[in-house]
Design a protein around this motif. Sequence first.
Motif, short mmCIF file in Angstrom:
data_model
loop_
_atom_site.label_atom_id
_atom_site.label_comp_id
_atom_site.label_asym_id
_atom_site.label_seq_id
_atom_site.Cartn_x
_atom_site.Cartn_y
_atom_site.Cartn_z
N THR A 1 0.84 -1.19 0.00
CA THR A 1 0.00 0.00 0.00
C THR A 1 0.88 1.24 0.00
O THR A 1 2.01 1.22 0.49
N SER A 2 0.34 2.31 -0.56
CA SER A 2 1.01 3.61 -0.47
C SER A 2 0.05 4.61 0.14
O SER A 2 -1.15 4.56 -0.11
N CYS A 3 0.61 5.50 0.94
CA CYS A 3 -0.19 6.49 1.66
C CYS A 3 0.23 7.88 1.21
O CYS A 3 1.34 8.08 0.70
N SER A 4 -0.64 8.86 1.41
CA SER A 4 -0.31 10.22 1.01
C SER A 4 0.78 10.83 1.88
O SER A 4 1.27 11.92 1.57
N ASP A 5 1.17 10.16 2.98
CA ASP A 5 2.33 10.63 3.74
C ASP A 5 3.63 10.15 3.12
O ASP A 5 4.70 10.26 3.72
N LYS A 6 3.55 9.59 1.90
CA LYS A 6 4.69 9.14 1.09
C LYS A 6 5.30 7.84 1.58
O LYS A 6 6.40 7.48 1.17
N SER A 7 4.62 7.14 2.46
CA SER A 7 5.12 5.87 2.97
C SER A 7 4.58 4.71 2.15
O SER A 7 3.56 4.82 1.47
N ILE A 8 5.29 3.58 2.22
CA ILE A 8 4.91 2.33 1.56
C ILE A 8 4.89 1.25 2.62
O ILE A 8 5.78 1.18 3.46
N SER A 9 3.87 0.41 2.61
CA SER A 9 3.76 -0.68 3.58
C SER A 9 3.57 -1.99 2.84
O SER A 9 2.88 -2.04 1.82
#
Length: 899
Positions: A632-640
């Motif tokens: 997943t990618s989040c708008s906080d620029k992180s990837i999980s």
Amino acid sequence: VLTLIFDLTLEVYGGEKIPATTSIFFPFFGQVMLEKVLGITTQTSSGLACDPNTGQIAYPTGCVVVILNPQKNKQRHIFNTSRPAVRVWDVEEKTQVSELHGHKHGVACVAFSPNMKYIVSVGYQHDMIVNVWDWKKDTLVASNKVSCKVIAISFSEDSYFVTVGHRHVKFWFLDPSREVKIKETVPLVGRSGLLGELHNNIFCGVACGQGKMLGNTFCVSYSGLLCQFNEKRILEKWIDLKVSLANCICVSEEFIFCGCANGTVRIFHSHNMHYLTDLPKPHYLGVDVAKELEPRQPDSVYPDTIALAFDPCNCWLSCVYKDHSIYIWDVKDTNKVGKVWSDLFHSSFVWNVEVYPEFEDHRSCLPPGSFLTCSSDNTIRFWNVESDTRPMFQKNIYSNNLLKVVYMDNNNSHLQDSTSVPDRNENSGYLDVKAGVRVMQVSPDGQHLASGDRGGNLRIHELQFMHEVVKVEAHDSEVLCLEYSKPETGMALLASASRDRLIHVLNVDKNYKLEQTLDDHSSAITAVKFAGNGEVQMISCGADKSIYFRSAQKVADGINFIRTHHVAEKTTLYDMDIDITQKYVAVACQDRNVRVYNTVSGKQKWCYKGSQGDDGSLLKVQLDPSGTFLATSCSDKSISVIDFHSGECVAKMFGHSEIVTGMKFTYDCKHLITVSGDSCVFIWHLGPEITNSLLRISTVTWFCFSDPICILTNGKLPMWAKRLLGEAENVDSMTFNPRVNYQPQGRWAERADKEPIKTLLDTEISYFTPIKNDFLGDTELEPKNLDQLLLEVSDPVLLTVKICSDCPRFILSREPKSLYSTITSSCISSLTLFFLDLCNVILDEDSVGSDRDLDVEIETTDLGGNFRRDSSLPQTPEQEKYLKHHFETLADAHAEGTT
């Protein structure tokens, strides 16, 4: 934005646009490691550095500093994880040795003093501060304000440094004796250069003289002037470079290099400023990298030179150009300059990434391991980072990673970074121009590439010769998603969806004829997917917070999709993906949750967190080829990276400086590729903990012979499987027969034919229990592949047996560490042999029932060929007790198992 300088070690500053929540300093995030970056975000010479001892160069790529060895084409990475600060790193150890905070809005440039004792940092325009640090003591020695925007800085060996910018050339002096007497920050003393009639110029580059020219200072202006200041800060001489724009300067003891517009780098003698020659120009804009070197045309346009760094050890000059390309030139002999290394990258937003399917040689248009990216620079690029690319796909002279560039039109204006302009605002971000390729997808047979642009146009390219075969003005707004139907659906369809709220369904076999237009959604459609085995389902979601489930019906002139379910959520839905079993669809939601729905019933199965932070929205979700993990990618620029069934986060990564716009797992389950608005492509290496989990499932391929479908297609298939799929027919031709009526041969197929499923009625229930079974002799129990697979699993494994209602197909699920009885590899042989006799086995990661119990459903065939179910399997009180202990009701389990 990152600013870099090299000395005995590389010291790195990381500026703005960095998540404040991250606390990871190394390129290893649990079980994921950054392996390679395809991209560069350097905008001035402050973002390019060269190690004078080793020849390695460093440059920023989002929030990551790449340290490149050009001779070996190898990268190392340093991650920046803090807000505006000056950070000093030990390059070899990749450890931070100092962190200095003194700027509020970011740092424009930094420099070491020649004796390595001090660091000078200059803030952004709104910061207006020049700081001098004793970085080993973490103390601020001297500081002062500047009244103009500072663009560049250079430190002289004579204990002074020079800053240049808007109508600004200033000399700053350090007083070591005063520092000893006063143990606090002192005012920094500065004197302006005497510019004379050039006082209205914007100076964009500065370099202090070396060797015999020590004490002199050289500057360049955007207007194309090369200036020399003497020891008294007086403008001694200046030269018109005769270019439309100059951007940067670099000085050695012998030469002055000036980077200018249109790919020009002028070379002068440093001691008298006499013109020598120009460097060779790089590629022209719009070059076909896959072709042989072509003669240069007089009207060719070249990318501007924006950054320079000189390696005195090897006499190499590193050049960064405005189209995000890098060249390293050997300038030992200025009359015979040679290229050492080069690479070309995207120059703007990268919107999407697709991994090319793996086929046998005669069907593949690209080498194994290839992937594609599309961007706002109006190109689609084909990449391959494998070192053993086959001879038919030769590497080109421009890049070791880039195979091909497809340009959507002849307009080259989008190929250069629009943010690298002289008067740019550091906080403005990328310009949101309505150009570029927004989305793309490769057809399942690997022959066609569909792409949609931001103007609503749909294009189809055939990949053998890259000819455009279809172009349609399909939508009134940008195309947001494209999806080909899978072969197992029995139809070849393409769906395109847009911000205009419409979904178009096209028939691939009929030259992309329009079959149907759907207008269920009331807002932009963010994702559309096909699902189903033997039948076609379409699922779509959008900004209207709705998910629509549809099934296809055949009509006289084609097909028609009918709505079967409508799910209305309370949050915006941004993306979704279908698992390998076609049973579940995972949806990325604005509230940072991943919601998983049953593709047939539309009911929610699971809901768990898709991001570990407390801010932002979930933007992208992508399942791996085995259906074990999702990214997943989040708008906080992180990837999980998350376990699909349990929702447990197994890895979290940062590195991009803008939102992650696309992600894909590779088919070998070893890498995750991410792309971002920062124009960079990151290739993450998945650790053995993740890869082994994927390969235990994805290396086994099972088939349902009554309906020849390849459930998992990783790796090379055996010949009987190729015949089953039609892949082995006409091996020497390029035609592909998708399905033929083939009866598999071999030991297992013969046994299934001679002893049909009726033999199951005579077996004991212990086949499906963890009770050790001696029903079959040991000599018969040697199904090597599955046995070896199970031996790799360290935890005990619970098998769930279910049946498909459409055909006699068994589905096995494994659940580690079950609360109930387990079946280990030592007693699995009887089950294995039985299922292989049926030749109808699929390994599935589905969990059955809320308690994850052991479900047993048997669908058998009588002698007449008719199917009948028998849910009254217990023949003894012990067997009945066992089933009652592990099931609440067989009826409920039956209803779920036959979906």
